[in-house]
Write an enzyme that holds these catalytic residues in place. Structure first.
Site, PDB file in Angstrom:
ATOM      1  N   GLU A  44      -0.516  -2.122   5.263  1.00 43.47           N
ATOM      2  CA  GLU A  44       0.506  -2.051   6.310  1.00 43.47           C
ATOM      3  C   GLU A  44       0.512  -0.684   6.975  1.00 43.47           C
ATOM      4  OE1 GLU A  44       4.092  -0.931   8.267  1.00 43.47           O
ATOM      5  OE2 GLU A  44       3.553  -0.146   6.301  1.00 43.47           O
TER       6      GLU A  44
ATOM      7  N   ASP B 274       0.825  -1.209   0.000  1.00 37.36           N
ATOM      8  CA  ASP B 274       0.000   0.000   0.000  1.00 37.36           C
ATOM      9  C   ASP B 274       0.856   1.254   0.000  1.00 37.36           C
ATOM     10  OD1 ASP B 274       0.758  -0.862   2.574  1.00 37.36           O
ATOM     11  OD2 ASP B 274      -0.830   0.268   3.545  1.00 37.36           O
TER      12      ASP B 274
END
Length: 418
Positions: free
Chosen positions: A150, A83
């Site tokens: 994350e 991400d």
């Protein structure tokens, strides 16, 4: 044996030019946490081309795992996060991101890979290809795992909660890495704590609103919040033993909509880091004590509200696993530090291991241009080198990528070697 692994890896070294192009694609097309749909689909398509991975998609959101069963032996999980962050890129790179996306609240935000996750996923793809190429030289099961979310600290837990280990074998070891503000070409690891735990919370404090010209008829939450922000700085500086890692940051403060109106509330965003559980509890207790006392001193009409928003566990390297990986790395990398200083940056990688008591090892990967880094060490006039989460952060492609690929391969081969 470690030197033999290094020689083995060199014999199968890939031309990384196609992966440099792939990295540029990922960098130019970032996706926010929990919205990594296109990234996940491209990763799955890339894995599928080798016809050896059983691919499992949409685990805990857009999580993805590929399983390569290559005979008897250990099962090794290699993990990369995918991400990006709500940051407007200012690097000026020809492949810089101009992407915008709506965040969880529906607000359009610029998006950038400001933490190196694009490098992580590219390295893991190239490592997967390398290990497929070397299949006759190792035995066991390889799991390559691409994790969403994350940055908000929820992706690893979401994958576990969504039955990750009912879809893929439970690994004998979990391995991972993170590109950092370190000299490109360097690799660092250590036994024990390598990355801190992290907690974030929103604190809402209440006042009594009114006209800016008549503050005596109000309870001003801006003034209240300001006292809290200043006083919170003493939690670490005056309450925590200097020998213990602790960081507390007030990252946001929101109150009011107009200059002449005293609001009825303020919201403070707090982030804090620690390694020891008792230090974490001490920080939380200090925050609550200070906030509640300042609210009482200001005559706040309602008690404050503490809303946890994120929690990352500490990243703790298993001693035996870290020792074996260090033995392999030390024979391959010219610039390897087996006792690298622990960092206050946090990760949720260890959730993949601690949920099943799996030994794990995590290492840090240098990504800063070597000439720039060397100059910064001797020239105080050199501009500050941007770090993770900066709008200017962009790892130099080489030797960062080569080292990242080699580290993942060597980590896996340490336990999968015949």
């Amino acid at each position: 044996m470690a030197s033999n692994l290094s020689d083995l890896l060199k014999s199968a070294s890939l031309d990384l030019t196609p992966y440099e192009s792939l990295y540029q694609y990922f960098h130019a097309n970032p996706e926010l946490s929990r919205q990594e749909k296109s990234t996940s689909e491209k990763l799955a398509a890339h894995l599928a081309q080798w016809n050896v991975f059983d691919i499992h998609t949409k685990i805990g959101g857009y999580g993805l795992a590929g399983v390569f069963r290559n005979g008897d032996g250990k099962t090794i999980l290699l993990r990369a996060d995918m991400d990006a962050l709500p940051v407007k890129e200012l690097t000026g790179l020809p492949y810089a991101s101009s992407v915008t996306m709506k965040d969880a609240e529906g607000v359009e935000k610029p998006v950038m890979h400001a933490c190196g996750h694009d490098m992580h996923i590219t390295c893991l793809l190239a490592a997967a290809e390398t290990l497929v190429k070397l299949r006759d030289s190792w035995s066991g099961t390889l799991i390559v795992l691409f994790q969403p979310d994350e940055e908000r600290g929820g992706g690893a837990q979401a994958m576990v909660d969504d039955g990750l280990y009912s879809k893929v074998p439970v690994p004998d070891y979990c391995l991972g890495q993170h590109v950092m503000r370190m000299r490109a070409g360097s690799v660092g690891s250590r036994s024990g704590a390598i990355m801190a735990a992290c907690d974030s919370m929103k604190i809402t404090v209440f006042g009594r609103g009114g006209h800016g010209s008549q503050p005596h008829q109000t309870v001003d939450p801006v003034l209240l919040a300001s006292h809290i922000v200043v006083r919170l700085q003493t939690v670490v500086s005056r309450e925590i033993n200097p020998n213990d890692l602790a960081v507390l940051t007030v990252g946001s403060l929101h109150a009011g909509q107009a200059e002449n109106i005293i609001s009825d509330r303020a919201e403070i965003g707090v982030d804090f880091r620690s390694v020891k559980l008792e230090i974490r509890e001490q920080i939380i207790a200090g925050i609550k004590r200070i906030v509640e006392a300042e609210c009482a001193a200001s005559g706040s009409p309602k008690p404050p509200i503490f809303t946890p928003t994120r929690r990352f566990p500490p990243t703790l390297n298993d001693h035996d696993a870290a020792s074996q990986v260090a033995s392999t790395f030390s024979t391959h990398f010219d610039d390897f530090d087996g006792d690298v200083p622990r960092t206050s940056i946090a990760e949720d990688f260890s959730t993949l291991a601690t949920c099943r008591g799996i030994p794990s090892c995590f290492w840090l990967l240098g990504g800063i241009d070597q000439d720039l880094w060397d100059k910064s060490q001797t020239d105080s006039s050199t501009e500050e080198i941007p770090g993770n989460h900066s709008a200017l952060f962009a790892p130099v492609m080489q030797p960062t990528m080569r080292n990242g690929v080699d580290a993942l391969c060597l980590g896996a081969l340490t336990f999968l070697r015949k």
